[in-house]
Design an enzyme around this catalytic site. Structure first.
Site, PDB file in Angstrom:
ATOM      1  N   ASP A   1       0.864  -1.272  -0.043  1.00 37.10           N
ATOM      2  CA  ASP A   1       0.247   0.044  -0.025  1.00 37.10           C
ATOM      3  C   ASP A   1       1.189   1.465  -0.135  1.00 37.10           C
ATOM      4  O   ASP A   1       1.656   1.777   0.675  1.00 37.10           O
ATOM      5  CB  ASP A   1      -0.970   0.154   1.003  1.00 37.10           C
ATOM      6  CG  ASP A   1      -2.004   1.222   1.328  1.00 37.10           C
ATOM      7  OD1 ASP A   1      -3.014   0.561   0.618  1.00 37.10           O
ATOM      8  OD2 ASP A   1      -1.932   2.252   2.125  1.00 37.10           O
ATOM      9  N   GLU A  41      13.331 -15.440  -0.831  1.00 37.09           N
ATOM     10  CA  GLU A  41      13.695 -17.148   0.120  1.00 37.09           C
ATOM     11  C   GLU A  41      12.879 -17.990  -0.015  1.00 37.09           C
ATOM     12  O   GLU A  41      12.377 -19.568  -0.118  1.00 37.09           O
ATOM     13  CB  GLU A  41      13.574 -17.208   1.003  1.00 37.09           C
ATOM     14  CG  GLU A  41      15.073 -16.156   1.626  1.00 37.09           C
ATOM     15  CD  GLU A  41      14.893 -15.485   2.834  1.00 37.09           C
ATOM     16  OE1 GLU A  41      14.482 -16.808   3.935  1.00 37.09           O
ATOM     17  OE2 GLU A  41      15.713 -14.545   3.706  1.00 37.09           O
TER      18      GLU A  41
HETATM   19  C1  NOJ Z   1      -4.401   3.081  -0.933  1.00 38.31           C
HETATM   20  C2  NOJ Z   1      -5.363   1.868  -0.628  1.00 38.31           C
HETATM   21  O1  NOJ Z   1      -5.976   1.406  -1.564  1.00 38.31           O
HETATM   22  C3  NOJ Z   1      -6.294   3.227   0.405  1.00 38.31           C
HETATM   23  O2  NOJ Z   1      -7.624   2.232  -0.091  1.00 38.31           O
HETATM   24  C4  NOJ Z   1      -6.696   3.440   1.900  1.00 38.31           C
HETATM   25  O3  NOJ Z   1      -6.886   4.526   1.694  1.00 38.31           O
HETATM   26  C5  NOJ Z   1      -4.817   3.871   1.390  1.00 38.31           C
HETATM   27  N1  NOJ Z   1      -4.153   3.262   0.810  1.00 38.31           N
HETATM   28  C6  NOJ Z   1      -3.909   4.149   2.462  1.00 38.31           C
HETATM   29  O4  NOJ Z   1      -3.964   3.283   3.598  1.00 38.31           O
END
Ligand code: NOJ
Length: 535
Positions: free
Chosen positions: A211, A259
């Site tokens: 993310d 790994e």
């Molecule tokens: C991207 C994620 O896809 C989204 O849903 C989220 O709100 C933000 N990152 C923050 O983690």
């Protein structure tokens, strides 16, 4: 590593995989409480195998207060009780593998939940403590420290990025106040994430979606933007986007993934293709999401440019492209393509945008064939295969922080997160209400209907899997009339998508494998239709 039977043997499965995104809370409800859960996913594994996907990416399923739909993780080693238990997750991973489906989990390294043990300890320990060094705590500005220590704007519309705690210090959060940013200069932060990766790889997970992958590293001085753009600065180092230090983090992650034979897909929104490709060097991430394609309007010239540039930016680093039409953050495809503005832009979201769903659906069908014919990996977001439109969630039921932080002007992202209609019967009080006309989209109604979106996706994914030419290998553009995209793939495969204003003749071919809509009576390819041909 646990000894599970491996699905298809190819070590490079991820280069051409079809990966299905599961937003657990809205996928399938196993216990009838209105919230999707792991029992629901396990019960639907045969449906996913039948759909023909190679892997599942689960948006965060960990313990979370759900301030941001699970992207506020309180504990990476615990499954949220609303979804199930760790033992169930392990069973799910194993059962999926038996059906030839791999599992990807979502890691959110930029921030944790404010209920995470580390943040609670940091609050309790007070200013100057080692616990606070895991985050970005600062004194405020102004005579009494009453002003935020910096001017960075939130990644979520509206409000700022600093919140004050009762002892007077402030902490940084690029997203909501419930998502404090971690300090990636701290060795414990790096160590913990490496352990979390191992924790999930040991459980048979085949990959990780990262993310906000370009946001973790910060200039330690947290300097003000002072009027400069919060977007990336081409040719210059930005205080918090795409900083060079990040690459060392991902190199160390890659060594761990290697790994286990596991892979990464990064959420990297960067306009500069050279900077984007750096994340995909052979010792860093395997893949990253293609947001240029996802945001692209339904326009032949723009799509062709996006496809060509995507392939060109990936080629020097030898990484496969990924192709994504939608996900849990963006407007669903059939709705987007049925609007005057068919591109996607967070800033342009509004209530009450006029939408022609019939047109949007026709285009979304064509877009599916276009996308699934491209070289690389594809992502399918749950419900895309049912042709679900963006739902109008009643204002009183909206839960997405993006809506609240816009002061209520942005509808937020709940419209693409409404629980899936499996049957004409709605879920038992689903956490987000299903629109009244959704029984028409129910999976059991579409099953076996030759004209349904589900049948189109099943057939297309099946063909894509069976015919070698659809995977890796070259794409050659063919000369085509204005508004028409036509390209060949290996093994005599040919894809034609007609985005022009009228019907067009098909190029020479020996057979028609699949069409998003029927040809017209004279054998021409109608507007907003795509076909797969064999030459
Ligand atoms: C991207 C994620 O896809 C989204 O849903 C989220 O709100 C933000 N990152 C923050 O983690």
């Amino acid at each position: 590593m646990a000894d599970f039977p491996l699905p298809r043997p190819a070590a490079d499965w991820w280069r051409t995989a079809a990966i299905y995104q599961v937003y657990v809370r809205s996928f399938a409800d196993g216990d009838g409480d209105g919230t999707g859960d792991l029992a629901g996913v396990r019960a639907r594994l045969p449906y996913l195998a039948d759909l023909g996907v190679d892997a599942l990416w689960f948006t965060p399923w960990y313990l979370s207060p759900l301030a941001d739909g699970g992207y506020d993780v309180a504990d990476y080693r615990t499954i949220d009780p609303a979804f199930g238990t760790l033992a169930e997750a392990e069973k799910l991973i194993a059962e999926a593998r038996e059906l030839g489906i791999r599992t990807l989990v979502d890691i959110v390294p930029n921030h944790v939940s404010d209920r995470h043990a580390w943040f609670r300890a940091a609050l309790a320990a007070g200013p100057g403590s080692p616990e606070r060094e895991l985050f970005h705590f600062r004194p405020g500005r102004g005579e009494h420290g009453e002003l935020p220590p910096g001017d960075w704007p939130s990644q979520f519309n509206g409000a700022g990025t600093w919140t004050r705690v009762p002892d007077g210090e402030w902490y940084l959060h690029l997203f909501t106040p419930q998502q404090p940013d971690l300090n990636w200069d701290h060795p414990a932060v790096r160590r913990e994430h490496e352990e979390v990766l191992r924790f999930w790889f040991e459980r048979g997970v085949a990959g990780v979606r990262i993310d906000s992958a370009a946001l973790l590293a910060k200039d330690p001085a947290l300097p003000d933007l002072a009027g400069r753009s919060p977007e990336p600065w081409p040719g210059e180092t930005h205080p918090y986007i795409d900083r060079d230090e990040l690459h060392a983090v991902y190199r160390s992650w890659r060594a761990i993934a290697d790994e286990y034979g596991a892979i990464f897909v990064g959420e990297v929104w960067l306009p500069d293709s050279e900077r984007f490709a750096r994340y995909l060097r052979p010792d860093e991430l395997h893949t990253a999401f293609n947001f240029s394609f996802l945001s692209c309007p339904w326009d032949a010239g723009r799509l062709r440019t996006s496809i060509t540039e995507t392939l060109a930016e990936h080629a020097p680093v030898g990484a496969p492209a990924t192709w994504v039409l939608c996900n849990h953050d963006v407007t669903r495809t059939v709705t987007r393509y049925g609007r005057a503005d068919t591109g996607f832009d967070f800033a342009a979201k509004a209530f009450g945008t006029p939408t022609d769903l019939e047109l949007g659906t026709r285009r979304a069908r064509a877009a599916a064939l276009l996308t699934l014919a491209l070289p690389g990996a594809v992502y399918v977001y749950q419900g895309e295969e049912l042709g679900l439109p963006e739902a109008d969630v009643p204002i009183g039921r909206i839960q997405d922080p993006m809506h609240f932080r816009s002061g209520g002007t942005d509808p937020g992202r709940d419209g693409c997160r409404v629980p899936l209609p499996w049957t004409a019967e709605p879920w038992n009080e689903p956490w987000l209400p299903q629109p009244a006309d959704w029984p028409a989209y129910a999976a059991d109604r579409q099953d076996g209907d030759p004209d349904s979106m589900l049948t189109l996706y099943r057939t297309a994914l099946g063909l894509r899997r069976a015919a070698a030419g659809f995977g890796g290998g070259a794409l050659e553009w063919l000369n085509a009339p204005p508004g028409v995209l036509a390209f060949t793939r290996p093994d005599g495969l040919l894809c034609v998508a007609n985005l022009s204003g009228g019907p067009v003749a098909l190029p020479a071919h020996t057979s028609l494998l699949l069409g998003s809509s029927a040809l017209d009576d004279t054998g021409l390819l109608p507007q907003d239709t795509a076909v797969w041909l064999r030459t």
